[in-house]
Design an enzyme around this catalytic site. Structure first.
Site, PDB file in Angstrom:
ATOM      1  N   ASP A 134      -8.592  -9.143   4.207  1.00 32.36           N
ATOM      2  CA  ASP A 134      -8.385  -8.008   5.111  1.00 32.36           C
ATOM      3  C   ASP A 134      -9.496  -7.876   6.143  1.00 32.36           C
ATOM      4  OD1 ASP A 134      -7.306  -5.770   6.212  1.00 32.36           O
ATOM      5  OD2 ASP A 134      -7.712  -4.436   4.528  1.00 32.36           O
ATOM      6  N   GLU A 166       0.818  -1.213   0.000  1.00 23.91           N
ATOM      7  CA  GLU A 166       0.000   0.000   0.000  1.00 23.91           C
ATOM      8  C   GLU A 166       0.852   1.262   0.000  1.00 23.91           C
ATOM      9  OE1 GLU A 166      -2.639  -0.558   3.384  1.00 23.91           O
ATOM     10  OE2 GLU A 166      -3.987  -1.785   2.172  1.00 23.91           O
ATOM     11  N   GLU A 225     -12.847  -1.888  12.006  1.00 20.73           N
ATOM     12  CA  GLU A 225     -12.742  -1.226  10.698  1.00 20.73           C
ATOM     13  C   GLU A 225     -13.878  -1.632   9.748  1.00 20.73           C
ATOM     14  OE1 GLU A 225      -8.986  -1.806   8.784  1.00 20.73           O
ATOM     15  OE2 GLU A 225      -9.646  -0.826   6.943  1.00 20.73           O
TER      16      GLU A 225
HETATM   17  O1  GCW Z   1      -7.206  -2.723   6.028  1.00 20.51           O
HETATM   18  C1  GCW Z   1      -6.225  -1.855   5.635  1.00 20.51           C
HETATM   19  C2  GCW Z   1      -6.602  -0.550   6.243  1.00 20.51           C
HETATM   20  C3  GCW Z   1      -5.455   0.404   6.293  1.00 20.51           C
HETATM   21  C4  GCW Z   1      -4.332  -0.273   7.018  1.00 20.51           C
HETATM   22  C5  GCW Z   1      -3.939  -1.521   6.260  1.00 20.51           C
HETATM   23  C6  GCW Z   1      -2.868  -2.309   6.976  1.00 20.51           C
HETATM   24  C7  GCW Z   1      -2.722   0.733   8.470  1.00 20.51           C
HETATM   25  O2  GCW Z   1      -7.677  -0.022   5.538  1.00 20.51           O
HETATM   26  O3  GCW Z   1      -5.897   1.552   6.957  1.00 20.51           O
HETATM   27  O4  GCW Z   1      -3.232   0.575   7.182  1.00 20.51           O
HETATM   28  O5  GCW Z   1      -5.047  -2.368   6.143  1.00 20.51           O
HETATM   29  O6  GCW Z   1      -3.231  -3.199   7.732  1.00 20.51           O
HETATM   30  O7  GCW Z   1      -1.693  -2.048   6.784  1.00 20.51           O
END
Ligand code: GCW
Length: 677
Positions: free
Chosen positions: A361, A282, A389
């Site tokens: 995720d 990311e 989240e």
């Molecule tokens: O699920 C995603 C989140 C991000 C997060 C990333 C991760 C901290 O939306 O906000 O970043 O995973 O776990 O690295």
């Protein structure tokens, strides 16, 4: 104010007379054998004194040296200090012995921290009105029981729903760290021994001398509770902060830069737990930029912390977020194994690969990540998420422990042998030395810590499960409820009913049959937005069209993900017949008319489940109403407000999802609820 939530489950509410045994024989004093105020043994003494005063209204004198008192005691010590009680040999690291007899209590920790855990256990029993004799040895299942905070240095928190950071403000560490100490107290009471205080999307400025001193003050605030701090690193720091021309992990100047930084940090924080690293994911920098492996990246830090006894938690959440939706073989779920499998055996032994529980995720339903069984020569930890989240961001009540338990009990069948996720991360299954748990918590300055009284059950259950994953989520919930709201059976019944229905309800009114949460993927991760899932580079696809839905992850016709699982698991998921309904659309693309094991077509199940989930959520505030005057009005009203909101929002979810799939499929609901306007 006890009721505002700051004490969480450590309220130590006074017991009513009928909860107190008439012939209660407490010892005459507390003897906590340490004069060092930063020792958890010392803390244990204070906690016992304050707790007993609050619960039983009895003030026991507190001593720290044996010759100060000759009468009966609650004795708190470590095995090294005290040899009067035998089964010390069976205590593991951080374990404790608790022996409760009338007028005599022994709490013996294998470490100082273990002694504090024993004291919290004893207090938890008293607070729940459990006064029976006890004689037990409690050992943690895994050595790493950490939490992660995704706190940014400007004071914001990524995916935090409870206000600003308690660790950072205006790019520095604030002077007043009282809340930090209180957080450590809560964490210690559930057996958590480490915390990474800053976001995995890390800011290199954390490593300036002034901030290292600030981190030192955080460590000082948490040390009396046996909670060691760790930090997330930004891989590019040698370049962005250090001014070097490169951050290549094999470059000598880069290596020296990290060794020097690490030595400075350990000079200020000799007991720092270690580093957490998110690399090449990311948009984060990482070793792949220089054609070095992820293992090269992890080992760079492992070597730097090794002389200090530190460890490196290296995240397996490495994936490409620009994958091509037109490519039917592309699958984000495959990336972790693709990146890490070939590196097995290359990580130094103080590296632990931290793996999110599912391959995507933190979704409402996923299979366990196959990576747990693909790197047997590597230490692993499971990453869970307490901050909700994708699970309603604390505005929805979702008790997550049953989800975690499903994953921890998932049998990966490596070499056709039992291979439960919890046995892998404990190091048992593949004989690894280290391993355990990392939970993303994201508490903030809100007095309830997580932004909701009810959400604290998830933090409580997380710690207790990390200590012993064999425990029953409902039993943990009952402990939490008694500690948080008292032991009234009506309260216990209502909380249990709502909580145990909450994950199934949320799954029903968001995304069922393994399709994922169906929330907005691109920005907020909140509220229904099934259309956002597909046709973007993020790869949380549902592959929906007019005829059907689901991601074909089979080897024969799909992305091949199922082939990353070991044979027995792979076979099961390869075929529609043997894939359980709750993961059907995670592994297969089927027509809306495909008939489930339940006998219903997929689309009808969607309609029915969404209605059922919303209907359950609508019972929550009504059920909660029966607690009026049974608990304090402040928390009663706060919870009621939230449950009413959830009940309403579940209808928004229900109608958006049902309408979306009706519009695509054109198949009306058999009972006429969806599709007629
Ligand atoms: O699920 C995603 C989140 C991000 C997060 C990333 C991760 C901290 O939306 O906000 O970043 O995973 O776990 O690295």
């Amino acid at each position: 104010a006890i009721e505002n939530g700051i004490n969480g489950w450590l309220r130590y509410a006074p017991l009513s007379n009928d909860q107190r045994p008439p012939n209660l024989r407490l010892p005459g004093a507390i003897m906590a054998l340490s004069t060092n105020k930063t020792s958890p043994v010392y803390t244990a003494g204070q906690e016992l004194q304050a707790g007993i005063k609050s619960i039983l209204n009895q003030t026991l004198p507190l001593y720290h040296e044996l010759d100060e008192w000759l009468g009966s005691t609650i004795l708190v010590a470590t095995t090294g200090q005290f040899h009067g009680v035998e089964p010390a040999a069976t205590l593991a690291d951080d374990g404790y012995l608790l022996r409760v007899r009338p007028g005599n209590v022994v709490i013996m920790g294998q470490t100082e921290r273990g002694a504090l855990y024993g004291a919290f256990d004893y207090l938890s029993r008293i607070a729940q009105g459990r006064f029976s004799d006890a004689d037990l040895i409690a050992n943690p299942d895994a050595p790493i029981r950490w939490v992660n905070q995704w706190d940014n240095m400007d004071g914001s928190i990524e995916r935090g729903y409870a206000g600003a950071s308690i660790f950072f403000r205006n790019n520095t560490i604030p002077e007043d760290l009282n809340r930090v100490s209180q957080y450590a107290r809560l964490l210690a009471s559930i057996g958590i021994n480490g915390i990474v205080v800053n976001n995995v999307n890390a800011n290199a400025n954390l490593l300036t001398d002034a901030n290292i001193d600030g981190l030192g003050r955080i460590a000082d605030a948490m040390r009396p509770y046996g909670v060691q701090i760790g930090i997330s690193l930004n891989f590019a720091s040698p370049q962005t902060l250090g001014g070097l021309s490169t951050f290549d992990p094999l470059d000598q100047s880069v290596i020296s830069w990290w060794v020097d930084k690490t030595n400075r940090i350990y000079r200020r924080i000799p007991d720092m737990a270690g580093y957490l690293v998110k690399a090449n994911s990311e948009g984060q920098a990482g070793p792949l930029t220089y054609n070095r492996t992820l293992a090269d990246g992890a080992n760079l830090f492992a070597k730097a912390v090794q002389p200090h006894g530190g460890i490196v938690m290296f995240r397996a959440f490495v994936y490409d977020n620009h994958i091509d939706p037109a490519d039917l073989k592309a699958d984000r779920a495959k990336h972790a194994v693709e990146f890490f499998k070939g590196l097995d055996g290359q990580f130094l032994d103080n590296v632990v690969v931290q793996i999110k529980y599912g391959p995507i995720d933190f979704q409402v339903r996923e299979p366990a990540s196959p990576l747990f069984a693909n790197i047997p020569q590597t230490n692993t930890a499971i990453e869970l998420q307490i901050t909700q989240e994708y699970l309603g961001q604390q505005s929805h009540l979702v008790y997550i422990a049953p989800l975690w338990k499903t994953i921890l009990d998932f049998d990966l069948r490596a070499d056709d042998q039992p291979s439960l996720v919890r046995d892998v991360v404990a190091g048992r299954r593949f004989s690894n030395k280290r391993g355990g748990y990392a939970g993303v918590v994201n508490v903030g300055t809100n007095t309830t810590w997580l932004g909701s009284h009810l959400a604290m059950s998830n933090l409580y259950a997380y710690g207790r499960l990390a200590w012993d994953p064999n425990q029953d989520p409902q039993a943990l919930l009952e402990d939490w409820t008694r500690l948080t709201f008292g032991s009234d059976p009506l309260v216990l019944g209502v909380v249990t009913e709502i909580y145990m229905a909450s994950w199934p309800a949320y799954e029903n009114y968001t995304g069922n049959l393994g399709i994922q949460t169906l929330t907005d993927i691109l920005y907020t991760h909140y509220g229904p937005n099934p259309a956002s899932q597909d046709n973007n580079g993020w790869g949380q696809w549902t592959r929906v069209d007019h005829d059907g839905i689901g991601m074909d992850r089979t080897v024969s016709t799909g992305t091949g993900f199922s082939g990353q699982c070991h044979a027995e698991v792979a076979e099961k998921f390869e075929s529609i017949e043997t894939t359980p309904d709750d993961l059907l659309l995670w592994f297969h693309h089927v027509n809306y008319t495909h008939v489930l094991k339940s006998g219903k077509p997929v689309i009808q199940h969607f309609y029915d489940a969404h209605y059922a989930g919303a209907e359950t959520a609508q019972t929550f505030p009504i059920t909660w109403e029966s607690l009026r005057n049974k608990i304090d009005t402040e928390r009663f009203n706060d919870v009621l407000f939230r449950l009413r909101y959830q009940a309403g929002h579940s209808i928004v979810w229900r109608d958006s999802i049902c309408q979306f799939y009706y519009n695509l499929s054109g198949i009306p609901d058999g009972t006429g609820r969806v599709g007629r306007h």
